[in-house]
Each structure stands twice: as structure tokens, then as C-alpha cells.
Design a protein around this motif. Sequence first.
Motif, mmCIF file in Angstrom:
data_model
loop_
_atom_site.group_PDB
_atom_site.id
_atom_site.type_symbol
_atom_site.label_atom_id
_atom_site.label_comp_id
_atom_site.label_asym_id
_atom_site.label_seq_id
_atom_site.Cartn_x
_atom_site.Cartn_y
_atom_site.Cartn_z
ATOM 1 N N ASP A 229 0.799 -1.220 0.000
ATOM 2 C CA ASP A 229 0.000 0.000 0.000
ATOM 3 C C ASP A 229 0.834 1.272 0.000
ATOM 4 O O ASP A 229 0.503 2.243 -0.680
ATOM 5 N N ARG A 230 1.950 1.289 0.722
ATOM 6 C CA ARG A 230 2.763 2.515 0.763
ATOM 7 C C ARG A 230 3.470 2.746 -0.567
ATOM 8 O O ARG A 230 3.550 3.892 -1.042
ATOM 9 N N VAL A 231 3.958 1.706 -1.186
ATOM 10 C CA VAL A 231 4.598 1.858 -2.501
ATOM 11 C C VAL A 231 3.556 2.230 -3.549
ATOM 12 O O VAL A 231 3.799 3.083 -4.410
ATOM 13 N N ALA A 232 2.383 1.595 -3.487
ATOM 14 C CA ALA A 232 1.321 1.916 -4.445
ATOM 15 C C ALA A 232 0.862 3.363 -4.295
ATOM 16 O O ALA A 232 0.602 4.051 -5.296
ATOM 17 N N ALA A 233 0.760 3.826 -3.058
ATOM 18 C CA ALA A 233 0.381 5.228 -2.842
ATOM 19 C C ALA A 233 1.437 6.177 -3.385
ATOM 20 O O ALA A 233 1.111 7.240 -3.939
ATOM 21 N N LEU A 234 2.712 5.802 -3.256
ATOM 22 C CA LEU A 234 3.777 6.642 -3.803
ATOM 23 C C LEU A 234 3.706 6.688 -5.327
ATOM 24 O O LEU A 234 3.926 7.745 -5.938
ATOM 25 N N LEU A 235 3.390 5.562 -5.956
ATOM 26 C CA LEU A 235 3.236 5.546 -7.404
ATOM 27 C C LEU A 235 2.089 6.432 -7.860
ATOM 28 O O LEU A 235 2.179 7.125 -8.880
ATOM 29 N N GLY A 259 -1.994 -6.314 -7.814
ATOM 30 C CA GLY A 259 -2.857 -6.504 -6.643
ATOM 31 C C GLY A 259 -2.713 -5.336 -5.695
ATOM 32 O O GLY A 259 -2.314 -4.239 -6.080
ATOM 33 N N GLY A 260 -3.008 -5.576 -4.442
ATOM 34 C CA GLY A 260 -2.893 -4.556 -3.411
ATOM 35 C C GLY A 260 -2.975 -5.210 -2.044
ATOM 36 O O GLY A 260 -3.868 -6.020 -1.802
ATOM 37 N N TRP A 261 -2.043 -4.886 -1.166
ATOM 38 C CA TRP A 261 -2.063 -5.512 0.143
ATOM 39 C C TRP A 261 -1.412 -4.587 1.168
ATOM 40 O O TRP A 261 -0.682 -3.657 0.835
ATOM 41 N N THR A 262 -1.722 -4.846 2.407
ATOM 42 C CA THR A 262 -1.142 -4.118 3.522
ATOM 43 C C THR A 262 -0.850 -5.093 4.642
ATOM 44 O O THR A 262 -1.214 -6.269 4.570
ATOM 45 N N GLY A 263 -0.182 -4.621 5.660
ATOM 46 C CA GLY A 263 0.185 -5.488 6.772
ATOM 47 C C GLY A 263 -1.021 -5.893 7.609
ATOM 48 O O GLY A 263 -2.113 -5.316 7.495
ATOM 49 N N PRO A 264 -0.839 -6.885 8.498
ATOM 50 C CA PRO A 264 -1.966 -7.387 9.315
ATOM 51 C C PRO A 264 -2.280 -6.471 10.487
ATOM 52 O O PRO A 264 -2.178 -6.868 11.658
ATOM 53 N N ALA A 265 -2.646 -5.236 10.190
ATOM 54 C CA ALA A 265 -2.963 -4.282 11.253
ATOM 55 C C ALA A 265 -4.358 -4.575 11.804
ATOM 56 O O ALA A 265 -5.351 -4.493 11.085
ATOM 57 N N LEU A 273 -2.615 -14.194 6.750
ATOM 58 C CA LEU A 273 -1.884 -15.091 5.848
ATOM 59 C C LEU A 273 -2.837 -15.928 5.001
ATOM 60 O O LEU A 273 -2.583 -16.180 3.818
ATOM 61 N N LEU A 274 -3.957 -16.363 5.605
ATOM 62 C CA LEU A 274 -4.928 -17.141 4.849
ATOM 63 C C LEU A 274 -5.552 -16.307 3.739
ATOM 64 O O LEU A 274 -5.779 -16.797 2.627
ATOM 65 N N TYR A 275 -5.827 -15.049 4.011
ATOM 66 C CA TYR A 275 -6.429 -14.185 3.005
ATOM 67 C C TYR A 275 -5.438 -13.843 1.900
ATOM 68 O O TYR A 275 -5.825 -13.646 0.742
ATOM 69 N N ARG A 276 -4.139 -13.771 2.232
ATOM 70 C CA ARG A 276 -3.128 -13.439 1.234
ATOM 71 C C ARG A 276 -2.611 -14.672 0.501
ATOM 72 O O ARG A 276 -1.879 -14.550 -0.488
#
Length: 386
Positions: A229-235, A259-265, A273-276
Amino acid sequence: MTYRRAAIPALIGGLILAALLWWAGASTQALHLPGTGGTLGDGTAAELERLLAPWAYDPPSGVRLGAETSGGTGDTATSDSGRYRALYGTGLQIRFSALFVLFALGALLLVRRLPPVRGRTTAAFLAVWAWGAVAGALAITVSTPWLIAAAGHGSYRFLPQLAGAASSGRQIVLLTSPVAAAATVFTARIAVKDTGPPARAAVPARAARLAATAGTALIALSLVVLSYDRVAALLQTGFTGSGLLAEPGDLLRQWLLLGGWTGPAGTPVGEWLLYRAPDALVLVVVWCALRWLPGLLTRATVPATAAVAVCATVLGLLLSQAVRIAMSPESPYGGFVYRVAGLGHGIPAALTWGLLAGTTAAVVLRVTARGGERTSARRRRAGAPT
């Protein structure tokens, strides 16, 4: 398989795909018939109309609104409305023409290098099916500038509009592509019925594994690194400007992120992990396809390897998205049509990274195989009696 034998199946598949999408687009008028909302549900009917709209010849309300605001009164407004409608019709003609040409060209290459003989029929069908989805995305992207201009505000946020349009209409293409792929493969199978299956190329296992790993690493770069998410937002926000080509961030996301993903916050690590986990299916499918590809293709050229790598990336994305849809709980706000609305997301990025992955795999395979041949030759010379 010669080009002459492969051309007829490719043309037949292109005609069938264009005809099916034209019929699907014409079916939008049926959604406005009395009782349709009560039978399908208002939400389902609206969602179906949204999915079919990119292939419908009936101009949307935006075209009429743009025509009304651009002209004055009387004859001037009527004249402007006619010009906008003609521009919209031209855009649709370009869309269907581009769809036919792009599908036929890709199917021609795939059927020639991956003939649907025994042991290759399933692979050929899946590759042509995936290429149909890619051809649909490219046809929409190529024709979208005419449709944006037909809405009367082509100079406003052109690149974000182009990015949004490039991701539309993909669900209907995914449903119609299997029919066109089946017709293409069936016709091609008849064309090669009197010829024997081509011999499998002898490819060193180490070279094939190294080439598959190199190509898969590029797919992982987009899926794991750029899609964070942070790299995608920078792009999306790092490239700004002014004028017609301002704000290219949406377009970069569309063509670079698989795709798009973020940490398990706030989520247990196990559930996260199951969702990813379905994302790993993309890498597995691409690696297996690139590993087996040199033995399946009649000749592992760079264009053929790149085209099949694109198809493998699309198939991996579809498989992962289908698994994620099955894992997700049913939403109370929509039915099946609403759930599958996100299917096919990332096809433009699959084209970008699939081409890079396939080209890289073909180059690495060729370099590694030649290096292995030189090493074997030196060993034979060293061990030969003098």
C-alpha cells in the motif's frame, strides 16, 4: 503449424468474440423493459447494466449531457448532439475492430506455436481464453479517447478517465472468451488433424528452472513489492503535473500493479496469511507455465514465450481472485453479480509484467542453454583422446 493453417481458426475466434460482445452490449436495452427490476432485482439489473455498458451502442447519459451543455439552442444544439453521437459511434466501431484484430493476431501466434494436438489442447484453450481477456482490455483502452471526447469533457482529468475505462467491461469478456477460445481450438484441431504431434524440444532442466524463476521474480516484483500500500500510494501520488496529461498515478496503478495488500494491522496473523495465500497461486501458475513452456512450444521464440507468459499471468490472477471470492463472506448488499464484479482486475498489469517476464525467461533460457552447450563441448574436448 503454418500461418495459413493457423489464420482461419484465429479469424473465426475473433469474429465469434466480437459478435458475442456486440450481442451482450445490445442486451442492455432489455434491462429497461418493465418487470426486469422485479425479476432480477433493482441492484442486480443496475450492476448488469454497468458491466455491459462498455460494449453497448446505446450512448450513456453522459454523452447527451455533454452535447446539451456544449451547444446553444435550436439547430446548434441539435448539430452538436449529432456530432457527439457520431463520435461515440466511431469509438465503438474502433473498439470492436480493435478487439477483432488484437484477438486474431494473438490467437494466430498462440495456435501456431502451441498447436492443439494431443497433450497441448488444454494449454492452447487456456492460453487463447486468457488472450481474449487481454484483447478486450486493449481494445477498450485504444478506443476510450473517442468515448471520453464524446462525453464533452475530454480535456478534464484525461489520464484518470482512461485508467478507469481500461478496467471496465472485463467481466463480460471473461464470459465470452471461452466460447471464442473453444471455437478457435476446435477449428485449429481440425486443421492439424492430418499432421502428427510435433516433437518436444530437449531443454536442459536447469536452464528451464532458471528461466522460470527469473520470469516469476518480475511478477513477484509487482505482486509483492509494488502492490504494497505505501509503494502503491507513492506511485499514484508521486507523479503530478498540469494540463491534459496530469495525474498519471491512476494509469500507473492500472498498468503496473497486479494486486494490493497491507500489513496485518488489527487482524490476527493467521487470518491475514490465509487471506493473502491466493496471491501465491499467481506465482505458482506463472512459474509452472514458464517451466513447461519450452517443451510445449514448437519453438520457444521471444514473442511466443512473452505471449504465453501474459496468458499465464492472467490465468493466475483469475484463479487467485476466484479463490478469494469463494473465501469471502457473502455480502448482504448484493448477489452473485456484485460478488464477481472484481473478477479480472489487474489484466492490464498482467499484460505489462507478463511481457517482461516472458521476454526475460526466453533470454535467460537461451543464454543458459548456450552456456551449457559450451561447457559440455569443452568437457568433451578435454576428455577426448589426443
